[in-house]
Design a protein around this motif. Structure first.
Motif, PDB file in Angstrom:
ATOM      1  N   ILE A  34       0.843  -1.197   0.000  1.00 43.87           N
ATOM      2  CA  ILE A  34       0.000   0.000   0.000  1.00 43.87           C
ATOM      3  C   ILE A  34       0.878   1.247   0.000  1.00 43.87           C
ATOM      4  O   ILE A  34       0.628   2.205  -0.742  1.00 43.87           O
ATOM      5  CB  ILE A  34      -0.974  -0.013   1.195  1.00 43.87           C
ATOM      6  CG1 ILE A  34      -2.029  -1.109   0.980  1.00 43.87           C
ATOM      7  CG2 ILE A  34      -1.647   1.344   1.375  1.00 43.87           C
ATOM      8  CD1 ILE A  34      -2.920  -1.357   2.172  1.00 43.87           C
ATOM      9  N   ALA A  35       1.921   1.259   0.809  1.00 45.72           N
ATOM     10  CA  ALA A  35       2.827   2.409   0.864  1.00 45.72           C
ATOM     11  C   ALA A  35       3.501   2.618  -0.489  1.00 45.72           C
ATOM     12  O   ALA A  35       3.643   3.760  -0.957  1.00 45.72           O
ATOM     13  CB  ALA A  35       3.866   2.214   1.958  1.00 45.72           C
ATOM     14  N   MET A  36       3.917   1.540  -1.148  1.00 46.17           N
ATOM     15  CA  MET A  36       4.549   1.657  -2.455  1.00 46.17           C
ATOM     16  C   MET A  36       3.564   2.192  -3.498  1.00 46.17           C
ATOM     17  O   MET A  36       3.938   2.989  -4.374  1.00 46.17           O
ATOM     18  CB  MET A  36       5.122   0.312  -2.904  1.00 46.17           C
ATOM     19  CG  MET A  36       6.381  -0.070  -2.133  1.00 46.17           C
ATOM     20  SD  MET A  36       7.020  -1.689  -2.565  1.00 46.17           S
ATOM     21  CE  MET A  36       7.354  -1.497  -4.284  1.00 46.17           C
ATOM     22  N   ALA A  37       2.301   1.763  -3.423  1.00 48.77           N
ATOM     23  CA  ALA A  37       1.293   2.247  -4.367  1.00 48.77           C
ATOM     24  C   ALA A  37       1.056   3.745  -4.174  1.00 48.77           C
ATOM     25  O   ALA A  37       0.982   4.507  -5.151  1.00 48.77           O
ATOM     26  CB  ALA A  37      -0.011   1.476  -4.198  1.00 48.77           C
ATOM     27  N   VAL A  38       0.943   4.191  -2.938  1.00 47.35           N
ATOM     28  CA  VAL A  38       0.743   5.619  -2.663  1.00 47.35           C
ATOM     29  C   VAL A  38       1.953   6.416  -3.156  1.00 47.35           C
ATOM     30  O   VAL A  38       1.808   7.475  -3.778  1.00 47.35           O
ATOM     31  CB  VAL A  38       0.493   5.849  -1.154  1.00 47.35           C
ATOM     32  CG1 VAL A  38       0.557   7.325  -0.800  1.00 47.35           C
ATOM     33  CG2 VAL A  38      -0.848   5.254  -0.745  1.00 47.35           C
ATOM     34  N   PHE A  39       3.146   5.914  -2.909  1.00 42.55           N
ATOM     35  CA  PHE A  39       4.364   6.585  -3.352  1.00 42.55           C
ATOM     36  C   PHE A  39       4.414   6.672  -4.879  1.00 42.55           C
ATOM     37  O   PHE A  39       4.741   7.713  -5.447  1.00 42.55           O
ATOM     38  CB  PHE A  39       5.590   5.828  -2.814  1.00 42.55           C
ATOM     39  CG  PHE A  39       6.891   6.440  -3.211  1.00 42.55           C
ATOM     40  CD1 PHE A  39       7.340   7.608  -2.626  1.00 42.55           C
ATOM     41  CD2 PHE A  39       7.686   5.839  -4.184  1.00 42.55           C
ATOM     42  CE1 PHE A  39       8.537   8.180  -2.997  1.00 42.55           C
ATOM     43  CE2 PHE A  39       8.894   6.398  -4.565  1.00 42.55           C
ATOM     44  CZ  PHE A  39       9.318   7.577  -3.965  1.00 42.55           C
ATOM     45  N   ALA A  40       4.071   5.583  -5.568  1.00 40.98           N
ATOM     46  CA  ALA A  40       4.091   5.563  -7.034  1.00 40.98           C
ATOM     47  C   ALA A  40       3.093   6.561  -7.610  1.00 40.98           C
ATOM     48  O   ALA A  40       3.395   7.281  -8.570  1.00 40.98           O
ATOM     49  CB  ALA A  40       3.801   4.160  -7.552  1.00 40.98           C
ATOM     50  N   ILE A  41       1.903   6.644  -7.035  1.00 39.08           N
ATOM     51  CA  ILE A  41       0.900   7.595  -7.508  1.00 39.08           C
ATOM     52  C   ILE A  41       1.409   9.018  -7.309  1.00 39.08           C
ATOM     53  O   ILE A  41       1.260   9.877  -8.184  1.00 39.08           O
ATOM     54  CB  ILE A  41      -0.449   7.361  -6.794  1.00 39.08           C
ATOM     55  CG1 ILE A  41      -1.063   6.046  -7.281  1.00 39.08           C
ATOM     56  CG2 ILE A  41      -1.409   8.527  -7.039  1.00 39.08           C
ATOM     57  CD1 ILE A  41      -2.257   5.583  -6.485  1.00 39.08           C
ATOM     58  N   GLY A  42       2.035   9.282  -6.189  1.00 40.56           N
ATOM     59  CA  GLY A  42       2.600  10.610  -5.930  1.00 40.56           C
ATOM     60  C   GLY A  42       3.692  10.962  -6.915  1.00 40.56           C
ATOM     61  O   GLY A  42       3.746  12.083  -7.430  1.00 40.56           O
ATOM     62  N   ILE A  43       4.582  10.028  -7.196  1.00 38.80           N
ATOM     63  CA  ILE A  43       5.669  10.275  -8.154  1.00 38.80           C
ATOM     64  C   ILE A  43       5.107  10.519  -9.550  1.00 38.80           C
ATOM     65  O   ILE A  43       5.573  11.411 -10.271  1.00 38.80           O
ATOM     66  CB  ILE A  43       6.669   9.092  -8.155  1.00 38.80           C
ATOM     67  CG1 ILE A  43       7.451   9.063  -6.855  1.00 38.80           C
ATOM     68  CG2 ILE A  43       7.605   9.160  -9.345  1.00 38.80           C
ATOM     69  CD1 ILE A  43       8.364  10.248  -6.636  1.00 38.80           C
ATOM     70  N   LEU A  44       4.091   9.755  -9.962  1.00 41.13           N
ATOM     71  CA  LEU A  44       3.485   9.965 -11.276  1.00 41.13           C
ATOM     72  C   LEU A  44       2.830  11.341 -11.373  1.00 41.13           C
ATOM     73  O   LEU A  44       2.912  12.004 -12.409  1.00 41.13           O
ATOM     74  CB  LEU A  44       2.467   8.867 -11.576  1.00 41.13           C
ATOM     75  CG  LEU A  44       3.051   7.485 -11.870  1.00 41.13           C
ATOM     76  CD1 LEU A  44       1.930   6.464 -12.010  1.00 41.13           C
ATOM     77  CD2 LEU A  44       3.904   7.521 -13.117  1.00 41.13           C
ATOM     78  N   ALA A  45       2.203  11.789 -10.302  1.00 42.49           N
ATOM     79  CA  ALA A  45       1.583  13.117 -10.302  1.00 42.49           C
ATOM     80  C   ALA A  45       2.653  14.200 -10.429  1.00 42.49           C
ATOM     81  O   ALA A  45       2.477  15.170 -11.174  1.00 42.49           O
ATOM     82  CB  ALA A  45       0.763  13.314  -9.032  1.00 42.49           C
ATOM     83  N   ILE A  46       3.752  14.051  -9.729  1.00 43.77           N
ATOM     84  CA  ILE A  46       4.842  15.025  -9.807  1.00 43.77           C
ATOM     85  C   ILE A  46       5.447  15.025 -11.216  1.00 43.77           C
ATOM     86  O   ILE A  46       5.739  16.078 -11.781  1.00 43.77           O
ATOM     87  CB  ILE A  46       5.907  14.745  -8.732  1.00 43.77           C
ATOM     88  CG1 ILE A  46       5.344  15.081  -7.353  1.00 43.77           C
ATOM     89  CG2 ILE A  46       7.186  15.522  -8.991  1.00 43.77           C
ATOM     90  CD1 ILE A  46       6.215  14.652  -6.204  1.00 43.77           C
TER      91      ILE A  46
END
Length: 168
Positions: A34-46
């Motif tokens: 879950i933490a990796m998914a949230v991090f990946a979504i954040g990186i894609l948004a940036i």
């Protein structure tokens, strides 16, 4: 017994310590995923935001180049005599165009202004009309600067100004 704690309290605390699970050390696999998914979504948004900013900066740069070229040409035309060939309102020679190797700008973006045989993505043209206002000769001029980036995205700036005959 310990001072201030009764025997029944000690048994309860002792019992709770025994039946409570040990301290958790580390994270479960689900929590990590879950933490990796949230991090990946954040990186894609940036990353998406950075791409949009880069694209917007490129558009702004192109418009600034066009506006600067337009204002340079307006200043040049304003300094010409009223009867100069570049201000001739004859409809047979409209619109006037600046030769890309003599227009005072870097048309192809290579850092060299007006090099021989220069061709590129910026073009300058202008139209002139003769007007008579209150017995004074005035020419209306519409200058157009257009640029084509990557063969598709065309930007165009129009600047209208007047040239008065102040010779007498």
């Amino acid at each position: 017994t310990v001072a201030g704690i009764g025997e029944s309290d000690m048994i309860y605390h002792k019992y709770n310590r025994i039946t409570e699970p040990k301290d958790h050390h580390g994270y479960t696999l689900i929590e990590i995923l879950i933490a990796m998914a949230v991090f990946a979504i954040g990186i894609l948004a940036i990353f998406s935001m950075q791409m949009t900013a880069t694209s917007s900066n490129a558009v702004a740069r192109g418009l600034t180049e066009n506006y600067t070229a337009a204002m340079d040409k307006v200043e040049e035309l304003m300094t010409l005599p009223y009867d100069d060939a570049d201000l001739d309102p004859n409809p047979d020679i409209q619109p006037h165009t600046a030769a890309t190797d003599a227009d005072g700008i870097d048309n192809d973006g290579d850092g060299q202004i007006d090099e021989a045989g220069e061709a590129g993505y910026i073009t300058l043209s202008w139209e002139v009309w003769e007007n008579a206002v209150h017995d004074q000769n005035i020419k209306s001029v519409r200058l157009t600067v257009s640029s084509t980036a990557n063969g598709a995205n065309q930007r165009e700036i129009n600047i209208d100004f007047y040239k008065a005959d102040i010779s007498g």
